[in-house]
Each structure stands twice: as C-alpha cells, then as structure tokens.
Enzyme design. Structure first.
Site, short mmCIF file in Angstrom:
data_model
loop_
_atom_site.label_atom_id
_atom_site.label_comp_id
_atom_site.label_asym_id
_atom_site.label_seq_id
_atom_site.Cartn_x
_atom_site.Cartn_y
_atom_site.Cartn_z
CG HIS A 61 3.54 -4.40 3.05
ND1 HIS A 61 2.42 -3.81 3.59
CD2 HIS A 61 4.37 -3.38 2.72
CE1 HIS A 61 2.57 -2.50 3.58
NE2 HIS A 61 3.75 -2.21 3.06
CG ASP A 107 -0.12 -5.51 5.20
OD1 ASP A 107 0.85 -6.22 5.55
OD2 ASP A 107 0.00 -4.43 4.58
CB SER A 204 4.03 0.71 4.71
OG SER A 204 3.47 0.89 3.45
#
Length: 258
Positions: A61, A107, A204
C-alpha cells in the site's frame, strides 16, 4: 475478565489506516543497517527493509505514487542531516504480491533497485525466514523502527525511532471488540509495553524483528487513532511469503541471496 484485562494492555495505530512510532525511543545510530526510507519528491513516506543487495521489502500500500517520483535512501539515522545524507537509489521495478487488495491482505511488495548496494557497517541486508512456517509465536518479543510521526497529528521523527512490541493472539484480535474478523492467518497482531505507545503515520512498510537476524513482519495497518486500544497495529507476517519472495528475487536476480 481475561478479555477485559487484555483490553487494558492493548494499543494500536475504528477504521483501518496505514501503520504509522509514538512513545518510542531514539535508536542507536546505524544499529539497524537494514532500514530503508521510502521517499517521494517531498519527504519520507514509508519504511522498508533491505533483504538483498538489489531488493527492498515493504508494504504494497506504500506504492501509491508513480515509481518515477519515489526513491529509496539507505544508511540514514536523521532524515535531514546534510552531514549524513545516506545512500540513494531509485526503483527499477516494483512487484506487489498478486493477492494484495484494499483490505490490506497480502500487503507486501518487492522493490528492485537501479543498482547494487555494497554492504557496509551502515547498510546491510536482513535475512528472510527460511521456511513458510517460521512465523513468530504468540507472546514473542519483537521490535520495530521507523521515522513515522511521534505524536498524533504530529510531524515525522527527526531521527530513527524504535519500539518494543509483543505478539498477540490473532484470534483474540479478530474478536468483535477488536478487528471483528478482518485479520487473516498471515497477519500479526501487536501491542507495545505501555499505554500511549504505537507505530504511527510513516512507519508502514518497516520491519518487525522478533529475536535476531531476520525480518518477521512488515508493518501494515492500524486505526486512524494510533493508540486506540481496540485496534491493535497489524503487520504482515513474512514467513508465509518467503517462497514467493525468493522466487521473485531469484527470477530477476539469478544469484544467491545475501
């Protein structure tokens, strides 16, 4: 009663939001030589981990902008230190896991560099799990690091921050009071040691390390309120994808992993 006690110990970063470190501590400079800063033309966006001399592992992402506008910086401690600018590479190729979707399942993404990293004291790959079943067990002590925001709605960290974490039971995290069934078997649910601590915006894609010598997870998502105790931060376990990672790297870089 046990659930209520567990609630008091949980932390997080109710809607899913890219994992972003609040309440952490400054890392010893260059003590995590595998850390990577994924940046756009303006600033740091996400973390990543060097797993091969030509490849970085991050969260899928994080690739929300054209590759031409992104770069990878290695060997950093401070984000904006002209005396220590780090080593910059651009992305030649990005390969998201084919099963990645907007639910943050699978992810993971591999980024191929436009050159080869020469291992040094400040820049060094972190090993991959050897087997798909090598997921860390519930209760494992882990740590993560990143340049994400240090306060809710705050600014990015000036220097690399790190945080100790512990692995929670994924089934408990899937309880209706928590993530209500959205977690899969390949996700890891995490808590910090104290209230008010959590990865946060900009973290992230950073690595979760449990024990020594390998990357066990990649930070994936949390809630918009980083320290929401009902929404523990979630990472993607790397071990279940170790075969896919090695296959991709082997296909595009036919040489032994280092």
């Amino acid at each position: 009663l046990l659930l209520l006690l567990a609630l008091k110990t949980l932390w997080a970063v109710g809607n899913r939001f890219e994992a972003q470190i609040i309440g952490g501590r400054e890392a010893v400079p260059h003590s995590r030589p595998y850390m990577v800063s994924l940046q756009n033309t303006k600033s740091h966006m996400c973390g990543g981990v060097l797993v091969h001399q030509k490849w970085v592992l991050t969260a899928a992402h994080c690739l929300s902008e054209p590759l031409q506008q992104l770069k990878l910086v290695f060997g950093l401690h401070s984000l904006h230190d002209p005396q220590d600018p780090g080593l910059t590479f651009y992305i030649k190729q990005a390969i998201k896991h084919p099963g990645y979707n907007l639910k943050y399942e699978n992810d993971l993404a591999l980024l191929k560099l436009d050159g080869r990293v020469k291992p040094s004291k400040n820049v060094k790959p972190l090993a991959l799990p050897r087997k798909p079943r090598d997921k860390p067990a519930e209760g494992s002590r882990c740590s993560t690091a990143g340049w994400g925001i240090t306060h809710q709605r705050g600014q990015l960290a000036k220097s690399l921050q790190e945080l100790d974490l512990r692995l929670l039971d994924t089934r408990m995290c899937n309880n209706s009071r928590f993530w209500n069934g959205v977690l899969t078997d390949s996700m890891l649910c995490l808590k910090a040691g104290a209230k008010g601590q959590a990865p946060c915006k900009g973290d992230s894609g950073g690595p979760l390390v449990c024990g020594k010598g390998k990357v066990d997870g990649i930070l994936s998502f949390s809630s918009k309120n980083c320290t929401d105790i009902f929404k523990p931060t979630v990472a993607t376990a790397v071990a279940p994808y170790s075969s896919w990672i090695r296959k991709v790297i082997g296909r595009w870089s036919p040489q032994p992993l280092t």
